[in-house]
Write an enzyme that holds these catalytic residues in place. Structure first.
Site, PDB file in Angstrom:
ATOM      1  N   ASP A 282      -3.743   0.115   3.942  1.00  0.00           N
ATOM      2  CA  ASP A 282      -2.561   0.837   3.482  1.00  0.00           C
ATOM      3  C   ASP A 282      -2.626   2.201   4.158  1.00  0.00           C
ATOM      4  OD1 ASP A 282      -0.298   1.771   2.274  1.00  0.00           O
ATOM      5  OD2 ASP A 282      -0.861   1.160   0.253  1.00  0.00           O
TER       6      ASP A 282
HETATM    7  C1  BGC Z   1       2.481   2.225   0.672  1.00  0.00           C
HETATM    8  C2  BGC Z   1       2.627   0.922   1.449  1.00  0.00           C
HETATM    9  C3  BGC Z   1       3.534   1.146   2.631  1.00  0.00           C
HETATM   10  C4  BGC Z   1       2.955   2.232   3.489  1.00  0.00           C
HETATM   11  C5  BGC Z   1       3.765   2.532   4.730  1.00  0.00           C
HETATM   12  C6  BGC Z   1       2.093   3.373   1.569  1.00  0.00           C
HETATM   13  O1  BGC Z   1       2.221   4.575   0.887  1.00  0.00           O
HETATM   14  O2  BGC Z   1       1.541   2.064  -0.351  1.00  0.00           O
HETATM   15  O3  BGC Z   1       3.127  -0.070   0.602  1.00  0.00           O
HETATM   16  O4  BGC Z   1       3.701  -0.042   3.336  1.00  0.00           O
HETATM   17  O5  BGC Z   1       2.873   3.433   2.735  1.00  0.00           O
HETATM   18  O6  BGC Z   1       4.933   3.180   4.434  1.00  0.00           O
END
Ligand code: BGC
Length: 743
Positions: A282
């Site tokens: 993530d």
């Molecule tokens: C989120 C993810 C997301 C990523 C990219 C993170 O803060 O938890 O679900 O895909 O950001 O935007």
């Protein structure tokens, strides 16, 4: 003159001929110099061939992103990003295409700032409420098409964390509380997206069940319970959907961060589930290089704090074995070949707006759950109604949508702001311009339709009293980066509903929420429709359901409890003190270094959702699997044929005179020795029936769904003994049952 030649037909024909010829000769040369472009070879063979040709720097390029403002430094390469959350440059020398990633939970994110358009589908939890694998595929396919049209080749959608904590601010991005329903639905969405040659994703692996303190918290849970609950949803999603990517989550599990957790990434995901593609962090979820690499992390996003120079040096120094390092690269290449990203690069085109709205409407019509319909108050008959009061915050202009990285940008901006002014901002609610008032007016052109926002309780009561029927639109907004303080409606909406219902008992409530909601007014109103976050065509879909053009068929993918006090955790465990150092320009550095852990103990274990309420004998507001229709169904003739995959057959009859679709659910109670909650969902079938029609239904039960996870043997085990199979319309209404002995 030149202009007219350029415009001439013959010039364009020559141009096209040249273009085709160049493409062909390029393809021929590419096949000669890049033998991995031979589509007859398997993805594994093709990946191995490319890998052999790569330098260490080229390999490193594939193992990390190029940065995101606020979360990491930015690489100069970022100028080639398509504007999404992630960008991995390609390697032209070897014909490796770039990976352009975009968030796309219920539609493509960041369309607004990139000057593009995307369709908002119903929230993922709504899709789960359809219990419809074909609808799930369509959902994923629409997202895949719109990603490609925008120039992306990877989605960051596929959220499937179980609703263990319904106040989790991302519940709308996930697929409910049951691992079998959630796993099968997310697998369908992934298949739909990947069929468009877009790399699919499943996230957030694992046990990222609350937002509060997500970068610091450590989940403690019994291993067997984890395998039978949250991890089972991922197991089904990964093995059936075969996503290109698995996004590891922010939190810790059993002491280690998920993105450097060998048990999660290697032992379970890559070994037990035989996952062949790649694990990506993530955004800002990486905390180490050698440790993470050994644990099974393949790719860091959004930057290269650990998987850039640091990893390279460790490989060169022999601290990270070459084979382990190569395996990360191989997995990414393999996923790209398997999904067709090499052979079918995205082609920019105009999004099919009209087609998208049609898909969004149809899926929402299958997703909204009819929870109450006293004395057949619904469907409304436009020819008999003279006046309708439409009440509720912003019900004149729009419907609420889910926020955070899932947010889809509404055309024209936020419906509650002047056109063009409504950019989407982090942690600010966005209303989609799909107006309930307008859609209802269209359905009942000869009725007087009056609106009141509810900000003045007496005014709302007055318009309700004067109308034949009152429809209140209530909402609860959710977003990533926050949890709900409670499951009750905010902004005095309970009061508005109670006041309106007191003024007119013919009150219908349409709830727009991303999760369960408490309803102190449940006995006072005539009808309730759970519309979730209804998407771009939400108000038309809701109006079609209210006026009976479509017969509701959805069922709840999560329990609606009577109150927060009945939840396994009456209050959400939060970090004891603020974990981040206040201020500081680069908080991501503190996150990368690791924040002090606090403990979240999931002592309820496998008892997620209905399994908790069943085991604890707590009455609920609406049970898992519940949902009404404008017709009625009966169940008869249950037969269970024992075997490796028991076959459960029964008859479902539409006892009314309207066509409908019934989600017929099958549950099993395991032998006492299994020591499991009273029952679990083991399958279902969505049956379309005309009025008066009967159909025989067969549900083949996967042995895993009636097994326990044996941690000593590290595998699923079917215990010999007596199994009771039950069938019916909801988890608390199972008129048919039969007990069989399984060996
Ligand atoms: C989120 C993810 C997301 C990523 C990219 C993170 O803060 O938890 O679900 O895909 O950001 O935007």
């Amino acid at each position: 003159m030149l202009f007219s030649i350029i415009q001439s037909k013959s010039f364009r024909a020559a141009q096209m001929f040249l273009g085709v010829a160049l493409t062909l000769s390029f393809a021929q040369t590419a096949a000669q110099t890049h033998p991995w472009m031979n589509t007859k070879l398997s993805p594994d063979e093709r990946a191995a061939m490319v890998l052999k040709e790569m330098t260490i720097d080229e390999k490193i390029t594939l193992l990390h992103g190029t940065g995101m403002a606020g979360l990491s430094p930015l690489s100069p390469e970022i100028v080639h990003s398509n504007g999404g959350a992630g960008y991995v440059p390609g390697i032209p020398r070897l014909g490796i295409p770039p990976i352009q990633m975009s968030d796309a939970a219920y539609g493509v994110r960041m369309s607004g700032e990139n000057g593009r358009y995307s369709t908002a589908l119903t929230s993922c939890v709504g899709a789960a409420a359809s219990w419809d694998l074909d609808a799930g595929f369509e959902y994923g396919a629409l997202i895949g098409r719109e990603l490609r049209a925008q120039g992306y080749n990877m989605t960051l959608g596929g959220g499937v964390n179980l609703t263990r904590e319904p106040r989790n601010g991302r519940t709308f991005e996930y697929m409910g509380e049951d691992p079998v329903l959630a796993g099968k639905m997310v697998a369908s969405v992934i298949k739909g997206t990947q069929a468009q040659h877009v790399l699919g994703d499943i996230k957030h692996y694992a046990l990222n069940d609350q937002e509060s303190g997500r970068n610091a918290l450590n989940v403690n849970i019994d291993t067997r319970a984890a395998r039978e609950s949250d991890l089972l949803a991922f197991e089904i999603g990964v093995t059936e959907g075969e996503p290109a990517g698995v996004m590891c989550s922010y939190n810790r599990v059993h002491g280690d961060y998920a993105c450097e957790n060998k048990w999660l990434l290697t032992d379970v995901l890559k070994k037990d589930w035989n996952f062949k593609n790649f694990v990506l962090t993530d955004w800002g979820g990486a905390h180490s290089s050698a440790k993470a690499s050994a644990a099974g992390l393949d790719h860091e996003e959004p930057g290269w704090i650990f998987y850039g120079d640091t990893l390279k040096k460790e490989v060169e120094a022999g601290k990270v074995p070459q084979a382990e390092f190569d395996d990360h690269v191989r997995r990414i290449l393999r996923a790209m070949f398997a999904t067709g990203v090499f052979d079918n690069p995205p082609e920019r085109s105009v999004v099919d707006v009209v087609g998208g709205l049609e898909v969004a409407r149809k899926i929402e019509e299958q997703s909204a759950v009819l929870l109450k319909n006293d004395h057949g108050i619904l469907p409304l008959d436009a020819s008999k109604i003279h006046s309708i009061a439409v009440i509720g915050p912003h019900a004149d202009v729009g419907m609420i949508s889910g926020g955070g990285s899932a947010q889809v940008d509404p055309p024209g901006g936020n419906a509650i702001m002047p056109p063009g002014k409504g950019q989407t901002r982090w942690l600010e609610p966005v209303w989609f311009p799909t107006s309930p008032l307008k859609s209802i007016r269209e359905k009942a052109p000869s009725a007087k339709v009056v609106f009141a926002s509810g900000s003045d309780l007496n005014a709302a009561a007055d318009v309700a009293k004067a109308a034949d029927v009152a429809i209140v639109f209530a909402y609860q907004w959710e977003s990533e980066d926050m949890d709900l303080p409670s499951l009750s409606l905010p902004e005095h909406q309970d009061e508005i509903i109670a006041k309106v219902a007191a003024a007119n008992p013919r009150t219908i409530v349409v709830v727009e929420t991303g999760t369960a909601v408490t309803m102190p007014w449940v006995d006072q109103v005539g009808g309730i429709l759970e519309a979730w976050y209804a998407g771009s065509a939400g108000s038309d879909a809701v109006a079609n359901l209210l006026f009976g053009e479509v017969n509701p068929s959805a069922k709840l993918p999560m329990t609606f409890p009577k109150s927060d006090a009945d939840l396994p955790h009456p209050t959400i465990v939060k970090a004891p003190k603020r974990s981040l150092v206040e201020g500081g320009a680069e908080p991501w550095k503190q996150i990368a270094a690791g924040l002090p852990a606090f403990q979240v103990n999931y002592d309820e274990g496998v008892k997620v959702g209905y399994k908790w309420y069943d085991a604890e004998k707590k009455p609920v507001l609406f049970p898992f699997g519940y949902g009404l229709s404008y017709t009625t169904y009966s169940y008869s003739n249950l037969k269970v044929v024992a075997g490796k995959t028991p076959r459960v057959t029964f008859t479902v009859t539409n006892t009314g005179n309207r066509a409908g679709a019934e989600i017929a659910e099958v549950y099993a109670a395991l032998p006492a020795a299994a020591n499991e909650p009273p029952k679990r969902l083991v399958g279902w079938s969505k049956v379309k029936l005309n009025g008066g029609e009967s159909k025989d239904v067969t549900v083949e039960v996967d042995a895993k769904y009636i097994s326990i996870f044996n941690t000593d043997q590290n595998g699923w085990q079917l215990l010999p003994g007596e199994y009771t199979f039950m069938a019916g319309p909801s988890s608390q209404d199972l008129p048919l049952k039969e007990t069989v002995s399984l060996k």
